[in-house]
Design a protein around this motif. Structure first.
Motif, PDB file in Angstrom:
ATOM      1  N   PHE A   1     -17.005 -51.209  39.736  1.00  0.00           N
ATOM      2  CA  PHE A   1     -15.846 -51.950  40.226  1.00  0.00           C
ATOM      3  C   PHE A   1     -15.379 -52.982  39.200  1.00  0.00           C
ATOM      4  O   PHE A   1     -14.174 -53.249  39.077  1.00  0.00           O
ATOM      5  CB  PHE A   1     -16.184 -52.642  41.548  1.00  0.00           C
ATOM      6  CG  PHE A   1     -15.050 -53.428  42.134  1.00  0.00           C
ATOM      7  CD1 PHE A   1     -13.989 -52.784  42.746  1.00  0.00           C
ATOM      8  CD2 PHE A   1     -15.025 -54.815  42.060  1.00  0.00           C
ATOM      9  CE1 PHE A   1     -12.927 -53.503  43.278  1.00  0.00           C
ATOM     10  CE2 PHE A   1     -13.977 -55.543  42.589  1.00  0.00           C
ATOM     11  CZ  PHE A   1     -12.923 -54.878  43.210  1.00  0.00           C
ATOM     12  N   LEU A   2     -16.307 -53.559  38.432  1.00  0.00           N
ATOM     13  CA  LEU A   2     -15.931 -54.548  37.427  1.00  0.00           C
ATOM     14  C   LEU A   2     -15.309 -53.904  36.201  1.00  0.00           C
ATOM     15  O   LEU A   2     -14.689 -54.594  35.383  1.00  0.00           O
ATOM     16  CB  LEU A   2     -17.164 -55.363  37.011  1.00  0.00           C
ATOM     17  CG  LEU A   2     -17.879 -56.100  38.150  1.00  0.00           C
ATOM     18  CD1 LEU A   2     -19.070 -56.866  37.605  1.00  0.00           C
ATOM     19  CD2 LEU A   2     -16.929 -57.049  38.880  1.00  0.00           C
ATOM     20  N   ASP A   3     -15.465 -52.587  36.040  1.00  0.00           N
ATOM     21  CA  ASP A   3     -14.879 -51.882  34.906  1.00  0.00           C
ATOM     22  C   ASP A   3     -13.399 -51.578  35.106  1.00  0.00           C
ATOM     23  O   ASP A   3     -12.739 -51.114  34.169  1.00  0.00           O
ATOM     24  CB  ASP A   3     -15.637 -50.577  34.638  1.00  0.00           C
ATOM     25  CG  ASP A   3     -17.072 -50.824  34.216  1.00  0.00           C
ATOM     26  OD1 ASP A   3     -17.351 -51.925  33.711  1.00  0.00           O
ATOM     27  OD2 ASP A   3     -17.915 -49.928  34.414  1.00  0.00           O
ATOM     28  N   ILE A   4     -12.881 -51.828  36.314  1.00  0.00           N
ATOM     29  CA  ILE A   4     -11.450 -51.633  36.552  1.00  0.00           C
ATOM     30  C   ILE A   4     -10.666 -52.622  35.696  1.00  0.00           C
ATOM     31  O   ILE A   4     -11.094 -53.767  35.478  1.00  0.00           O
ATOM     32  CB  ILE A   4     -11.133 -51.803  38.050  1.00  0.00           C
ATOM     33  CG1 ILE A   4     -11.905 -50.767  38.872  1.00  0.00           C
ATOM     34  CG2 ILE A   4      -9.648 -51.672  38.308  1.00  0.00           C
ATOM     35  CD1 ILE A   4     -11.737 -50.930  40.364  1.00  0.00           C
ATOM     36  N   SER A   5      -9.511 -52.189  35.205  1.00  0.00           N
ATOM     37  CA  SER A   5      -8.735 -53.033  34.300  1.00  0.00           C
ATOM     38  C   SER A   5      -8.365 -54.366  34.942  1.00  0.00           C
ATOM     39  O   SER A   5      -8.409 -55.400  34.279  1.00  0.00           O
ATOM     40  CB  SER A   5      -7.473 -52.294  33.857  1.00  0.00           C
ATOM     41  OG  SER A   5      -6.689 -51.943  34.992  1.00  0.00           O
TER      42      SER A   5
ATOM     43  N   ALA B   1      -6.355 -57.803  41.153  1.00  0.00           N
ATOM     44  CA  ALA B   1      -5.111 -57.285  41.732  1.00  0.00           C
ATOM     45  C   ALA B   1      -5.392 -56.161  42.723  1.00  0.00           C
ATOM     46  O   ALA B   1      -4.749 -56.092  43.793  1.00  0.00           O
ATOM     47  CB  ALA B   1      -4.186 -56.803  40.625  1.00  0.00           C
ATOM     48  N   ILE B   2      -6.356 -55.300  42.414  1.00  0.00           N
ATOM     49  CA  ILE B   2      -6.702 -54.215  43.331  1.00  0.00           C
ATOM     50  C   ILE B   2      -7.269 -54.770  44.621  1.00  0.00           C
ATOM     51  O   ILE B   2      -6.946 -54.298  45.726  1.00  0.00           O
ATOM     52  CB  ILE B   2      -7.698 -53.256  42.658  1.00  0.00           C
ATOM     53  CG1 ILE B   2      -7.094 -52.649  41.382  1.00  0.00           C
ATOM     54  CG2 ILE B   2      -8.123 -52.161  43.614  1.00  0.00           C
ATOM     55  CD1 ILE B   2      -5.823 -51.882  41.604  1.00  0.00           C
ATOM     56  N   LEU B   3      -8.108 -55.795  44.518  1.00  0.00           N
ATOM     57  CA  LEU B   3      -8.703 -56.387  45.716  1.00  0.00           C
ATOM     58  C   LEU B   3      -7.648 -57.085  46.575  1.00  0.00           C
ATOM     59  O   LEU B   3      -7.672 -56.981  47.805  1.00  0.00           O
ATOM     60  CB  LEU B   3      -9.796 -57.371  45.303  1.00  0.00           C
ATOM     61  CG  LEU B   3     -10.618 -57.972  46.434  1.00  0.00           C
ATOM     62  CD1 LEU B   3     -11.378 -56.896  47.179  1.00  0.00           C
ATOM     63  CD2 LEU B   3     -11.595 -59.010  45.894  1.00  0.00           C
ATOM     64  N   GLU B   4      -6.726 -57.805  45.931  1.00  0.00           N
ATOM     65  CA  GLU B   4      -5.667 -58.473  46.700  1.00  0.00           C
ATOM     66  C   GLU B   4      -4.797 -57.453  47.436  1.00  0.00           C
ATOM     67  O   GLU B   4      -4.413 -57.677  48.598  1.00  0.00           O
ATOM     68  CB  GLU B   4      -4.811 -59.320  45.764  1.00  0.00           C
ATOM     69  CG  GLU B   4      -5.509 -60.572  45.240  1.00  0.00           C
ATOM     70  CD  GLU B   4      -4.617 -61.361  44.299  1.00  0.00           C
ATOM     71  OE1 GLU B   4      -3.521 -60.857  43.964  1.00  0.00           O
ATOM     72  OE2 GLU B   4      -5.012 -62.464  43.898  1.00  0.00           O
TER      73      GLU B   4
ATOM     74  N   TYR C   1      -9.519 -46.739  44.975  1.00  0.00           N
ATOM     75  CA  TYR C   1      -8.698 -46.889  43.778  1.00  0.00           C
ATOM     76  C   TYR C   1      -8.972 -45.720  42.839  1.00  0.00           C
ATOM     77  O   TYR C   1     -10.135 -45.390  42.561  1.00  0.00           O
ATOM     78  CB  TYR C   1      -9.002 -48.211  43.068  1.00  0.00           C
ATOM     79  CG  TYR C   1      -8.260 -48.379  41.762  1.00  0.00           C
ATOM     80  CD1 TYR C   1      -6.894 -48.630  41.741  1.00  0.00           C
ATOM     81  CD2 TYR C   1      -8.939 -48.277  40.549  1.00  0.00           C
ATOM     82  CE1 TYR C   1      -6.216 -48.772  40.547  1.00  0.00           C
ATOM     83  CE2 TYR C   1      -8.261 -48.423  39.337  1.00  0.00           C
ATOM     84  CZ  TYR C   1      -6.900 -48.676  39.347  1.00  0.00           C
ATOM     85  OH  TYR C   1      -6.229 -48.814  38.163  1.00  0.00           O
ATOM     86  N   ASN C   2      -7.903 -45.080  42.387  1.00  0.00           N
ATOM     87  CA  ASN C   2      -7.977 -44.011  41.390  1.00  0.00           C
ATOM     88  C   ASN C   2      -8.929 -42.893  41.839  1.00  0.00           C
ATOM     89  O   ASN C   2      -9.808 -42.452  41.086  1.00  0.00           O
ATOM     90  CB  ASN C   2      -8.423 -44.583  40.039  1.00  0.00           C
ATOM     91  CG  ASN C   2      -8.064 -43.669  38.889  1.00  0.00           C
ATOM     92  OD1 ASN C   2      -7.260 -42.754  39.034  1.00  0.00           O
ATOM     93  ND2 ASN C   2      -8.682 -43.898  37.739  1.00  0.00           N
ATOM     94  N   ASN C   3      -8.752 -42.473  43.096  1.00  0.00           N
ATOM     95  CA  ASN C   3      -9.536 -41.382  43.681  1.00  0.00           C
ATOM     96  C   ASN C   3     -11.033 -41.685  43.742  1.00  0.00           C
ATOM     97  O   ASN C   3     -11.867 -40.777  43.750  1.00  0.00           O
ATOM     98  CB  ASN C   3      -9.321 -40.073  42.902  1.00  0.00           C
ATOM     99  CG  ASN C   3      -7.873 -39.598  42.964  1.00  0.00           C
ATOM    100  OD1 ASN C   3      -7.185 -39.817  43.969  1.00  0.00           O
ATOM    101  ND2 ASN C   3      -7.410 -38.965  41.904  1.00  0.00           N
ATOM    102  N   LYS C   4     -11.367 -42.959  43.765  1.00  0.00           N
ATOM    103  CA  LYS C   4     -12.759 -43.374  43.914  1.00  0.00           C
ATOM    104  C   LYS C   4     -12.861 -44.428  45.002  1.00  0.00           C
ATOM    105  O   LYS C   4     -11.904 -45.161  45.277  1.00  0.00           O
ATOM    106  CB  LYS C   4     -13.316 -43.928  42.596  1.00  0.00           C
ATOM    107  CG  LYS C   4     -13.468 -42.885  41.487  1.00  0.00           C
ATOM    108  CD  LYS C   4     -14.140 -43.483  40.267  1.00  0.00           C
ATOM    109  CE  LYS C   4     -15.587 -43.840  40.555  1.00  0.00           C
ATOM    110  NZ  LYS C   4     -16.287 -44.326  39.342  1.00  0.00           N
TER     111      LYS C   4
END
Length: 326
Positions: free
Chosen positions: A122-126, A130-133, A152-155
């Motif tokens: 999860f920390l490797d997401i760019s 923003a994804i969490l919000e 996110y991103n099919n995961k």
């Protein structure tokens, strides 16, 4: 007091339903939030009780004594059934068709939430913030001990709710909530390399030797020469290098004479300005010696012959002139 056929309490809303996942009714959008779908009869009862909005509910599994909280999206389910996200059923250890008790609840607005991802992916997401919000916009409340799912991103990324303030269950609708992250569950700190243990007496000596070896010594004129005619450089004789070194180290005769002159009594007045080993041009001492030498030359010695008269100098155009006319 209960209403016939429904089992509603007179003061608040409380009912039991059989739960089913959203995939059973082709409603996959429920998996991105914490909202459930209830039957129309629940809406009639809630409206008569004047329940405050947003409507929040407490879910209780009597078998495992697990408690969570949720919001409601629609009132279109069949009577006696409640449609829930599958990740919420996993949190409460519910299976398809199990009975769950639903009760209306009033939760305070959250001011602080601490989250802990299950994996470091999860920390490797760019931009995980923003994804969490974006994901939490579909949530109405958070309960300590729950694990929410972020897609996110099919995961699918699962995140634990470690702490919440000011209560163990808080509402996150229209509120400014501070979010903090704990290290992921599978996070491991990098191991520090261990230095070999060296006795205290030997360590300083080794360090000094290493410092001495690292410092390069200056060696002048150690390069190789090249000739313009293309021939190889001449090899010096074996004793030439030692002779040149001795010549460099030995002081020159001129330096010795200059040092003797500066040390003599006649030059005592100028010795303060003249340093040993250096030649000073135009000094007062040398000018005095030159003046004395000229004086001796100009003054003739007693008893000697008088000086001869100097011959007249050549004067141009002083001869006789001749004319070609007769």
């Amino acid at each position: 007091m209960f209403y016939a056929g429904y089992g509603y309490h007179a003061s608040n809303f409380e009912q039991t339903y059989r739960c089913y996942p959203a995939s059973f009714f082709d409603k996959p959008h429920l998996e991105g939030g914490d909202k459930v779908i209830m039957p129309p009869s629940a809406l009639d009862r809630l409206a008569s009780l004047h329940i405050e909005y947003p409507m929040l509910f407490e879910l209780h599994n009597g078998v495992t004594d697990r408690i969570s909280h949720c919001g409601v999206l629609e009132f279109v389910a069949e009577e006696g059934m409640i449609i829930m996200p599958y990740w919420m059923m996993q949190n409460m250890l519910l299976q398809e068709g199990d009975i769950v008790r639903v009760k209306n609840a009033t939760l305070p607005k959250g001011t602080y939430v601490k989250l802990q991802p299950h994996t470091t992916d999860f920390l490797d997401i760019s931009n995980p913030k923003a994804i969490l919000e974006k994901t939490l916009r579909n949530f109405s409340c958070l309960t300590t001990g729950d694990s929410i799912m972020v897609a996110y991103n099919n995961k699918q990324y699962y995140i634990d709710i470690v702490e919440a303030k000011p209560a163990s269950a808080v509402s996150i609708i229209e509120t400014d909530c501070e979010v903090d992250f704990a290290p992921p569950l599978d996070y491991k700190e990098p191991e520090k390399p261990q230095r070999p243990i060296v006795p205290a007496g030997k360590a300083p000596a080794e360090d000094q030797e290493a410092i001495v070896e690292d410092e390069p010594k200056f060696k002048p004129f150690t390069g190789s020469g090249k000739r313009l005619d293309g021939k190889g450089p001449k090899q010096p004789a074996p004793g030439a290098s030692s002779a040149t070194a001795a010549a460099r180290s030995a002081p020159s005769d001129s330096n010795k004479r200059a040092n003797q002159q500066t040390a003599s009594p006649s030059g005592a007045s100028t010795s303060t300005r003249q340093k040993t080993g250096k030649l000073v041009f135009g000094s007062s001492a040398s000018s005095k010696k030159e003046a004395e030498a000229q004086k001796v030359v100009s003054e003739p010695a007693k008893g000697s012959e008088p000086p001869k008269k100097e011959e007249p100098k050549f004067n141009a155009f002083t001869g006789k002139s001749y004319s070609l006319k007769r």
